[in-house]
Design a protein around this motif. Structure first.
Motif, PDB file in Angstrom:
ATOM      1  N   ILE A 100      13.122  23.973  55.145  1.00  0.00           N
ATOM      2  CA  ILE A 100      12.959  24.949  54.060  1.00  0.00           C
ATOM      3  C   ILE A 100      12.193  24.312  52.906  1.00  0.00           C
ATOM      4  O   ILE A 100      11.264  24.899  52.353  1.00  0.00           O
TER       5      ILE A 100
ATOM      6  N   GLN B 117       8.517  23.922  54.128  1.00  0.00           N
ATOM      7  CA  GLN B 117       7.757  25.164  54.317  1.00  0.00           C
ATOM      8  C   GLN B 117       7.605  25.964  53.030  1.00  0.00           C
ATOM      9  O   GLN B 117       6.735  26.822  52.920  1.00  0.00           O
ATOM     10  N   SER B 118       8.468  25.692  52.072  1.00  0.00           N
ATOM     11  CA  SER B 118       8.404  26.499  50.853  1.00  0.00           C
ATOM     12  C   SER B 118       7.270  26.073  49.921  1.00  0.00           C
ATOM     13  O   SER B 118       6.988  26.761  48.948  1.00  0.00           O
TER      14      SER B 118
ATOM     15  N   LEU C 202       4.461  28.722  48.950  1.00  0.00           N
ATOM     16  CA  LEU C 202       5.028  29.810  48.157  1.00  0.00           C
ATOM     17  C   LEU C 202       5.457  29.296  46.778  1.00  0.00           C
ATOM     18  O   LEU C 202       5.309  29.987  45.766  1.00  0.00           O
ATOM     19  N   MET C 203       5.979  28.073  46.760  1.00  0.00           N
ATOM     20  CA  MET C 203       6.419  27.493  45.487  1.00  0.00           C
ATOM     21  C   MET C 203       5.263  27.432  44.498  1.00  0.00           C
ATOM     22  O   MET C 203       5.366  27.870  43.356  1.00  0.00           O
TER      23      MET C 203
ATOM     24  N   SER D  64       5.434  20.007  45.758  1.00  0.00           N
ATOM     25  CA  SER D  64       6.205  21.006  45.008  1.00  0.00           C
ATOM     26  C   SER D  64       6.844  20.374  43.789  1.00  0.00           C
ATOM     27  O   SER D  64       6.724  20.874  42.668  1.00  0.00           O
TER      28      SER D  64
ATOM     29  N   ALA E  53       9.879  36.329  44.446  1.00  0.00           N
ATOM     30  CA  ALA E  53      10.565  35.093  44.063  1.00  0.00           C
ATOM     31  C   ALA E  53      10.702  34.991  42.547  1.00  0.00           C
ATOM     32  O   ALA E  53      11.753  34.600  42.036  1.00  0.00           O
TER      33      ALA E  53
ATOM     34  N   VAL F  85      12.149  31.059  44.929  1.00  0.00           N
ATOM     35  CA  VAL F  85      11.336  30.653  46.077  1.00  0.00           C
ATOM     36  C   VAL F  85      12.226  30.137  47.197  1.00  0.00           C
ATOM     37  O   VAL F  85      12.064  30.515  48.370  1.00  0.00           O
ATOM     38  N   LEU F  86      13.190  29.286  46.827  1.00  0.00           N
ATOM     39  CA  LEU F  86      14.078  28.740  47.863  1.00  0.00           C
ATOM     40  C   LEU F  86      14.878  29.864  48.518  1.00  0.00           C
ATOM     41  O   LEU F  86      15.134  29.831  49.725  1.00  0.00           O
TER      42      LEU F  86
ATOM     43  N   GLN G   1      12.543  31.614  50.933  1.00  0.00           N
ATOM     44  CA  GLN G   1      12.253  30.769  52.089  1.00  0.00           C
ATOM     45  C   GLN G   1      13.485  30.636  52.990  1.00  0.00           C
ATOM     46  O   GLN G   1      13.373  30.653  54.211  1.00  0.00           O
ATOM     47  N   THR G   2      14.656  30.507  52.370  1.00  0.00           N
ATOM     48  CA  THR G   2      15.891  30.415  53.148  1.00  0.00           C
ATOM     49  C   THR G   2      16.092  31.680  53.969  1.00  0.00           C
ATOM     50  O   THR G   2      16.463  31.642  55.146  1.00  0.00           O
TER      51      THR G   2
ATOM     52  N   ASP H  94      13.829  33.603  55.023  1.00  0.00           N
ATOM     53  CA  ASP H  94      12.857  33.544  56.104  1.00  0.00           C
ATOM     54  C   ASP H  94      13.415  32.727  57.275  1.00  0.00           C
ATOM     55  O   ASP H  94      13.328  33.128  58.436  1.00  0.00           O
TER      56      ASP H  94
END
Lengths: 366, 517
Positions: free
Chosen positions: A46, A49-50, A53-54, A178, A260, A282-283, A286-287, A289
């Motif tokens: 997570i 991959q985030s 998006l972050m 990030s 987010a 964001v987390l 992503q979580t 997801d």
């Protein structure tokens, strides 16, 4: 009580709940293993991959704080990836760190120019942000296709792959990107006066102008930051798939980024914003997801699953829902204590029921 | 219940308390409203008047205490609950739909129905009946926006009657009405009172309060000070109750206007022929060091427009501005700020406060903007600015970390003045700094202006209250119809003279007017 009133309490609760649900359903979710001095596991994934998006969501936070919106971030990601990979592909030596560095530099520069363009349309020409950035959102992917010649450019470049898949000691390199960006933005916003001035411009542009705030520069800067961050995100994305896919890169990411930001407690009306909130948001996204993958939700149903969870998360954060919750709770308690009675002595009805809705500041401050 | 109640009260609030973060907006207040009386709620800004009204109309929920309406204890969770209990409100800014017709507004949500939809002709007839009972003869089909604010307010009252209100709350209903319109409104209020409606009236105009009210309740700092019959409380006593101190200070201010000003040196600001086509005609204006220059004129006479040009809030298309003898290019507020000019707008809400930021942040905003984002005003500097102006201007509550939106109008105004003073200007332009704020805050602001000008600050002071302009300025510029028509020495003119001048003074262009006719 103070904790509950914090702006970040409910966003954080949503994230924690989501993680707990995952762990309860499948304890493997919490498992983190060490291999060759590197950590692996669902939660590490997570973090890794985030990263795209972050970055995009952090830029979006700044833009939203100025009462704007940036729809072009996905397209900028595509352009950035296309530029970088075309350069690497065209060079003789894709494994050369120098080549990759130049390619990334040029790609980020192009993204910066695109951010300048967005900011120019909004802050100088005064075009509505949603329209101004729509231009690039629609045109950007065409530009990216033009750069790649209509193909999906694929490269095999170790330095490039390292960005998304490599490890820096314990944790993925992307995670450190990030962290670095979060740190830089947090320092810029809170150590300088940029954060306060951005909020002032977002809350009341005219009052800010009369107070002498250079609002044009602040708004423009937000779009530039958003463009640059989207550019970096585009490189991480391209590094991950080892290809520049003009159609898939950053597809719909603008909407996930907005989601987010909002989950993190920043209002779309502009003004007060929270970097920490966006990170949590964001987390959460992503979580969620990963949850879909982890639960094995069939891909045809995953948008519905996603939407349902988002609705629940949003409801849990709503002050109005909290008020209803308290009211129902109070009714339940008082009906247990005293049998229903029109006017209990001593004004018990008024005192026992805690306040429902107050002016919004009560929820926001503290 | 107390002894003086012949009639059972329609509204009885006991021990009402409402808290906001850092502020006890209402603190154990008792309030009683009886049928057939006009009851004025008095107090300075921030005393808790608006909060009490919002508690009674269901906008805010009370933290403790009871509200009894018509003998029944009520908990209002929404404004709809309050309306259902017979409480109607007419706000300062009329909250009707200006794009609908008069009749639609009056009957909105209560239109008579037929089998198929709404009986519009019936609705308009009934609307006309309600309006007629208030002595209004309007075309119910005309759009509401085609009527004056005064008429719109009366329409709002007619609407309250449709809802069969037992209690009518009028919050600053007269602030934008002229004298004739106020009379018309008062006639309506009296006739409603005689029909047994209980009326809660709030106004900053003491004359009007004494003219219309039967009873007064005075609040101060969220607490009840007293309830009186109007006849029992002379004005001085009322003002003393409201502000908690004597008002002699205001009288002392008049000495300020007597100070002599050195007009030999370069003026701090000299504007020559500054104007903008279609907005305000070219005008000249001088302000010398330590001088307070008033601008008098009716709303819309061009006074605000003129000072906005001086500050660069709007760009002038003619004329020149010189600051201390040097020509200055002022096209933007920042240019003016660089020339040490500050401007406090008349639109506090839309052009002044940054609502979600704290009092402290609002105070330092100007200083911070001038320094640029890279050079943050340090915590220590911020604390110094805040502590200096919090006490100097008497901002209440004295908590710099409350969002400014939680403060009352008068206190917001003080914070804004602090924002400008913190920038150490040489010229301060104050546009209606005392509008909609109360005697105490007004006195504070006037005293501060006088004090600062004695220390050498130059001030341009705009106010609709001519007494105020005359009291604190040395010279008064008079504007009419977007043109400066003259300049008076405030020693040479009294209030009547100034009013007469505003109404009658002919500028140097009467010939043009005649040509047009």
């Amino acid at each position: 009580m103070k904790l509950v009133k914090s702006r970040l309490f409910w966003p954080a609760m949503a994230l924690v709940t989501l993680l707990v649900v995952n762990i309860v359903v499948n304890p493997n979710f919490a498992r983190i293993t060490m291999r060759d001095g590197q950590l692996y596991g669902a939660m590490v994934d997570i973090l890794r991959q985030s990263a795209p998006l972050m970055l995009v969501a952090l830029g979006m936070t700044l833009v939203i704080a100025t009462r704007g919106i940036d729809l072009s971030v996905g397209a900028i990601m595509a352009v950035s990836g296309a530029v970088a990979l075309t350069i690497i592909d065209g060079s003789g030596d894709p494994d050369n760190v120098g080549t990759v560095a130049i390619a990334i530099g040029v790609a980020v520069l192009v993204s910066l120019v695109l951010g300048v363009w967005n900011g120019f349309l909004v802050s100088v020409l005064g075009i509505q942000p949603i329209i101004a950035t729509l231009v690039l959102m629609l045109a950007g992917r065409g530009v990216a296709l033009l750069i790649t010649g209509g193909f999906i450019t694929t490269v095999n470049s170790d330095p490039l792959s390292y960005i998304a898949s490599g490890y820096l000691t314990l944790l993925p390199f992307a995670f450190f990107i990030s962290v670095a960006v979060i740190a830089v933005i947090a320092l810029l916003e809170r150590r300088t006066a940029l954060g306060m001035l951005t909020e002032a411009v977002g809350i009341n542009p005219e009052a800010s102008r009369l107070a002498g705030v250079r609002s044009r520069g602040i708004v423009w800067g937000a779009y530039i930051a958003s463009g640059v961050l989207a550019g970096v995100a585009g490189i991480i994305y391209a590094s991950n798939i080892k290809a520049a896919d003009a159609n898939a890169a950053g597809y719909l990411i603008e909407l996930y980024a907005i989601l987010a930001v909002v989950l993190g407690g920043t209002s779309l009306m502009g003004g007060k914003f929270s970097i920490a909130g966006t990170v949590i948001g964001v987390l959460t996204v992503q979580t969620l997801d990963s949850t879909i993958l982890f639960f094995g939700v069939p891909s045809a149903q995953s948008p519905v699953f996603f939407a349902v969870v988002v609705i629940i998360v949003v409801l849990v954060q709503s002050p109005r829902v909290h008020a209803w919750g308290r009211k129902v709770g109070a009714m339940f308690r008082s009906s247990k204590e005293t049998p229903r009675d029109g006017t209990p002595p001593g004004g018990a009805t008024a005192t026992s029921a805690p306040v429902a809705t107050k002016p919004e500041h009560k929820e926001v401050s503290a | 219940m107390t002894a003086d109640t012949e009639v059972p009260p329609i509204v009885s609030m006991r021990g009402t308390t409402i808290e906001f973060p850092g502020v006890k907006a209402l603190d154990g207040v008792d309030f009683t409203l009886r049928p057939g009386e006009v009851h004025s709620l008095m107090g300075e800004n921030g005393a808790g008047k608006s909060t009490l009204i919002k508690a009674l109309t269901g906008v805010y929920q009370i933290d403790s205490g009871t509200i009894t309406v018509g003998g029944r204890t009520q908990t209002f969770d929404s404004t709809a609950d309050a309306q259902a209990a017979g409480i109607s409100t007419v706000y300062q800014e009329v909250n009707l739909c200006t794009n609908l017709s008069v009749g639609e507004n009056v009957m909105l949500g209560h239109e008579p129905r037929r089998t198929f939809g709404i009986d519009w002709s019936g609705a308009h007839k009934e609307a006309a009946r309600h309006l007629g009972s208030l002595g209004l003869d309007l075309d119910t089909h005309s759009p509401l926006s085609s009527h004056s604010i005064a008429i719109q307010q009366l329409v709002a009252i007619a609407r309250a009657m449709v809802l069969d209100a037992k209690v009518l709350i009028l919050d600053e209903p007269t602030s934008s009405l002229d004298r004739g319109e106020v009379e018309q409104l008062f006639d309506v209020i009296r006739s409603l009172r005689d029909k047994g409606v209980a009326i809660l009236f709030v106004s900053h105009f003491l004359d009007q309060v004494y003219e219309i009210s039967d009873r007064l309740t005075v609040l101060r700092n969220g607490k009840l000070v007293g309830e009186h019959l109007v006849g029992d409380l002379p004005r001085e006593a009322l003002v003393t109750e409201m502000i908690g101190r004597e008002l002699d200070e205001l009288a002392a201010l008049s000495t300020v206007a007597d100070r002599t000003i050195n007009r030999a040196a370069h003026p701090v600001l000299r504007a020559e022929g500054v104007g903008k086509k279609g907005i305000v005609e070219p005008a000249d204006l001088d302000v010398f060091e330590g001088e307070v220059v008033g601008i008098a004129g009716l709303l819309g006479s061009g006074r605000t427009e003129l000072v906005r040009l001086l500050y660069g809030a709007d760009k002038a298309d003619s004329g020149t501005i010189a600051v201390r003898g040097k020509k200055a290019k002022i096209h933007q507020p920042r240019h003016a700020i660089d020339s040490r000019i500050a401007f406090s707008s008349e639109n506090r809400r839309s052009e002044g406060v940054v609502a979600d930021l704290t009092v402290a942040e609002n105070m330092i905003l100007g200083v911070q903007a001038r320094r640029g984002w890279l050079h943050r005003v340090s915590k220590a500097e911020q604390d110094a600015i805040v502590s200096e102006y919090m006490t100097a201007l008497g901002v209440r509550p004295a908590d710099p970390n409350v969002p400014i939106g939680n403060l009352s109008g008068g206190n917001q105004q003080k914070v804004l003045i602090a924002r400008w003073l913190a920038m150490q200007p040489e010229l301060l332009i104050l546009d209606e700094p005392t509008r909609g704020i109360d005697v105490g805050a007004k006195a504070d602001i006037q005293r501060k202006v006088a004090e600062l000008s004695a220390q050498g600050l130059s001030v341009v002071f705009i106010s609709s209250e001519l007494e105020e302009v005359l009291r604190i300025s040395q010279r008064v510029n008079v504007m009419r119809d977007r043109r400066k028509v003259g300049e008076l020495d405030s020693h040479d003119v009294d209030l009547d003279g100034l009013i007469d001048y505003i109404a009658n003074a002919e500028a140097d262009a009467p010939a043009a007017a005649q040509k047009g006719a």
